[in-house]
Write a protein that holds these residues in place. Structure first.
Motif, PDB file in Angstrom:
ATOM      1  N   SER A 218      -0.563   9.451   3.571  1.00  0.00           N
ATOM      2  CA  SER A 218       0.170  10.406   4.331  1.00  0.00           C
ATOM      3  C   SER A 218       1.528   9.959   4.432  1.00  0.00           C
ATOM      4  O   SER A 218       2.271  10.272   5.286  1.00  0.00           O
TER       5      SER A 218
ATOM      6  N   ALA B 243       2.853   7.686   5.451  1.00  0.00           N
ATOM      7  CA  ALA B 243       3.652   6.779   6.145  1.00  0.00           C
ATOM      8  C   ALA B 243       5.084   6.756   6.513  1.00  0.00           C
ATOM      9  O   ALA B 243       4.978   5.118   6.072  1.00  0.00           O
ATOM     10  N   LEU B 244       6.122   7.389   6.299  1.00  0.00           N
ATOM     11  CA  LEU B 244       7.505   7.360   5.899  1.00  0.00           C
ATOM     12  C   LEU B 244       7.751   6.985   6.775  1.00  0.00           C
ATOM     13  O   LEU B 244       7.248   7.563   8.654  1.00  0.00           O
ATOM     14  N   PHE B 245       8.536   6.243   8.277  1.00  0.00           N
ATOM     15  CA  PHE B 245       8.785   5.875   9.536  1.00  0.00           C
ATOM     16  C   PHE B 245       9.762   7.139   9.161  1.00  0.00           C
ATOM     17  O   PHE B 245      10.500   7.339   9.531  1.00  0.00           O
ATOM     18  N   PRO B 246      10.063   8.054  10.523  1.00  0.00           N
ATOM     19  CA  PRO B 246      10.119   8.955  11.046  1.00  0.00           C
ATOM     20  C   PRO B 246      11.763   8.931  11.102  1.00  0.00           C
ATOM     21  O   PRO B 246      12.357   9.855  10.977  1.00  0.00           O
TER      22      PRO B 246
ATOM     23  N   PHE C 278       0.705   4.901   1.438  1.00  0.00           N
ATOM     24  CA  PHE C 278      -0.433   5.807   1.996  1.00  0.00           C
ATOM     25  C   PHE C 278      -0.246   7.154   1.918  1.00  0.00           C
ATOM     26  O   PHE C 278       0.093   7.605   1.424  1.00  0.00           O
TER      27      PHE C 278
ATOM     28  N   THR D 297       0.738  -1.727   0.460  1.00  0.00           N
ATOM     29  CA  THR D 297       0.317   0.133   0.049  1.00  0.00           C
ATOM     30  C   THR D 297       0.359   1.501  -0.273  1.00  0.00           C
ATOM     31  O   THR D 297       1.727   1.392   0.828  1.00  0.00           O
TER      32      THR D 297
END
Lengths: 288, 369
Positions: free
Chosen positions: B86, B88-91, B84, B82
């Motif tokens: 937003s 949804a990257l891992f910050p 996303f 998926t």
């Protein structure tokens, strides 16, 4: 006109700042300075504080019996912090992920005991845990034990009491950190092939580490000083640094030595906060 | 080319408490195609996507991926990925670690991970960005990382949930072309969710239009535009003029309809006399004449004409005050005074049945004449 405005602004800032500044000066800075100065003073034969510059108090801090109590105190604070994390993390997660009304209820469960003086609550626990207390009576009545168990007066009970008192300080920063966690990140992790445990260690834990970190600071530091818990539940068998200080100011009646011990505690606190800041900790979550 | 079904959705329903979000949805997605789920917000398109990904479970019905029922499969067990809305990257991870995440979970060798991540970065034109953190990237760059992070797992199907929604118009146009290029190059099935009909028309191989949890029509973009299957599709995709009326005469497949402002004719099969219908005519297909035309009795007055580059957009007013839009090539302006007679070629209008639930509304509209 411009001058007037500037002057007005300066006055309003002064009126806003000065009460706080005065408060800080009178109730924090001056007493601290007083303690610092006293730690370099000596006493006469009647234990009255005498002003003469000496390092005698600091030399006495290195006494082996004191060193042993520092170690014990650090061990107790460490255990307290560890148990607070282990118990607090799942609970904070539960609160953060619960919806609406139940969330408030869970939150109150943590906060309400906070409204009663912790000294009173600790006395309550002593009564509950004592040899002829409720817990022993109950266990005897249920025929689970034949003889009374001595729950009190050991390091374990002291750690228990500390965890009980300091638990909210761990929950609140943990809750704040977990609350901020974007649920999409957990879905993304799962989507990319991570099972629950992998998602926890790769995503959830690193992203909530700041909460664990500030919670640990907020628990560890008071745990070094909570002498009344060690007194009431530990009965002198599990003294912390706070006990040493209290004793010098009370029964020992050696204020300069107590002041030097206090300086050590302040030193440890500053060191830990500095370390926290160095590791990228958020000062605001400590209330600074 | 033979078409293989890669995702099959069969009679899927989704309810949140009393809220019926997806209603009896059946849809086949073919290998290698770019299928768009199009609809306004709350139409169930994102829920459908999330059910394919495994974040939501259908209340009833089946979802098959590569012929296999995925009901019991967790998202991490499904061969779909998926992107996303937003991102949804891992910050807390660099671009490299973000993209490598899926392969790391599959315990691919370090060397291979490195090579494949670098290859992916080139593919999405982010070479040299591997050491940056998501907070140091622009929206468009984050989007590319999100796409690379999903594509590196070689998914059978890539699910995209309004991936360009947060980008500005210019960047969105650019990313549309790029996504289309990527999809063709990698030959991966894309299921793309959007509410932007223009985006859907320009990118998709097929469009599935959803409305109120119901799949209204699945077809190639041209067909969606030229022959909408329902009133909703006709009005949602592009501009149209809608006339509501009653069938009064049928000769062969030529249907005469009495609408509020007069009589019109359109082609249609399977209609019966007395039936309530809607007629959709696109502005560019709407025609006018200064003399009456056989089969049509709609009179109008030109109210407004605007030049929009190569075309003129005109608004004419009917006797009942309703507006009708016309589009003409520049230089073919309409006469500003006098009456014009509206008409259209038989193939330029689309005759639509009035759905049962709108029956009474339609009757009311017609009785007003």
């Amino acid at each position: 006109m411009v001058m007037k405005t500037k002057k007005g602004a300066a006055i309003s800032i002064a009126t806003m700042v000065s009460p706080v500044t005065l408060w800080m000066a009178f109730f924090i800075a001056i007493p601290l300075l007083y303690v610092a100065v006293m730690s370099f003073c000596g006493t006469d034969e009647n234990y009255n504080v005498v002003f003469r510059l000496t390092l005698e108090n600091y030399r006495r801090l290195l006494d082996p019996s004191y060193l042993q109590i520092y170690m014990q105190s650090i061990l107790i604070a460490f255990l307290t912090t560890a148990f607070c994390i282990l118990l607090g993390y799942p609970f904070a997660f539960l609160i953060a992920r619960t919806k609406s009304r139940k969330k408030a209820l869970l939150y109150m469960l943590v906060i309400i005991p906070f409204w009663t003086n912790s000294l009173i609550r600790i006395y309550g626990w002593r009564t509950f845990l004592s040899a002829s207390g409720m817990l022993n009576t109950l266990l005897m009545k249920l025929n689970l034990i034949d003889t009374q168990i001595d729950f009190l007066y050991n390091i374990g009970t002291t750690v228990f009491g500390m965890v009980y008192c300091l638990f909210p300080f761990m929950i609140l920063p943990l809750y704040t950190a977990i609350e901020k966690l974007d649920i999409n990140l957990l879905e993304a992790s799962s989507d990319l092939g991570a099972r629950g445990a992998s998602t926890f260690f790769h995503i959830i834990l690193p992203l909530t580490a700041s909460g664990i970190f500030s919670g640990s600071i907020m628990v560890f530091i008071p745990a070094l000083g909570y002498f009344f818990v060690a007194d009431i539940l530990g009965g002198g068998n599990s003294d912390v640094i706070g006990n040493l200080i209290e004793r010098q100011f009370q029964s020992g009646n050696n204020w300069p030595l107590g002041a030097a011990l206090s300086m050590i505690l302040i030193g440890i606190t500053l060191l830990l906060v500095k370390l926290y800041q160095k590791c990228g900790g958020d000062m605001e979550s400590l209330g600074v | 080319m033979e078409k293989t079904k890669i995702v099959e959705i069969r009679n899927v329903n989704k309810l949140y408490d009393e809220n019926h979000v997806v209603k009896d949805l059946s849809l086949d997605v073919y290998a290698g195609e770019f299928l768009t789920l199009l609809g306004s917000s709350g139409c169930g398109k994102t829920t459908t996507l999330r059910m394919i990904a495994g974040f939501e479970q259908p209340t009833d019905g089946l979802i098959l991926v590569e012929g296999e029922n995925v009901a019991d499969k967790e998202p991490y067990e499904r061969n779909v990925n998926t992107v996303f809305q937003s991102y949804a990257l891992f910050p807390h991870m660099t671009v490299f670690d973000n993209i490598a995440y899926g392969l790391k979970m599959k315990r691919v060798k370090k060397k291979e991970i490195h090579d494949r991540v670098m290859e992916m970065l080139e593919l999405v034109q982010l070479g040299g960005f591997e050491k940056r953190y998501p907070s140091q990237l622009s929206g468009g760059q984050k989007q590319r990382v999100a796409i690379a992070r999903a594509l590196i797992n070689n998914p059978k199907v890539l699910l995209l949930d309004e991936p360009l929604g947060a980008l500005d118009l210019k960047l969105r146009k650019q990313m549309q072309l790029e996504l289309k290029r990527l999809q063709k190059k990698l030959n991966i099935t894309f299921i793309y969710v959007t509410h932007d009909q223009e985006e859907a028309l320009s990118m998709s191989d097929r469009i599935a239009v959803m409305h109120g949890g119901v799949l209204e029509q699945v077809a190639v973009p041209l067909e969606i535009y030229e022959s909408p299957a329902s009133k909703f599709v006709a009005t949602f995709i592009g501009e149209t003029n809608l006339f509501e009326g009653r069938v009064v005469k049928i000769e062969g497949n030529s249907v005469s309809v009495m609408v509020e402002s007069g009589m019109v004719t359109a082609l249609g099969e399977g209609f019966s006399e007395g039936e309530l219908v809607s007629i959709s005519v696109r502005p560019e297909r709407m025609n006018y004449s200064v003399t009456p035309v056989e089969g049509f009795t709609i009179e109008a007055k030109v109210r407004e004409q605007v030049y929009v580059g190569s075309v003129i957009k005109a608004i004419v007013e009917l006797g009942n005050g309703n507006e009708v839009k016309l589009e003409r090539l520049a230089g073919q302006a309409l006469p500003m005074d006098g009456t014009v007679y509206l008409y259209w070629g038989e193939n330029d209008a689309k005759l639509l049945r009035t759905p049962d639930n709108e029956f009474f509304q339609a009757v009311e509209n017609i009785q007003m004449c």
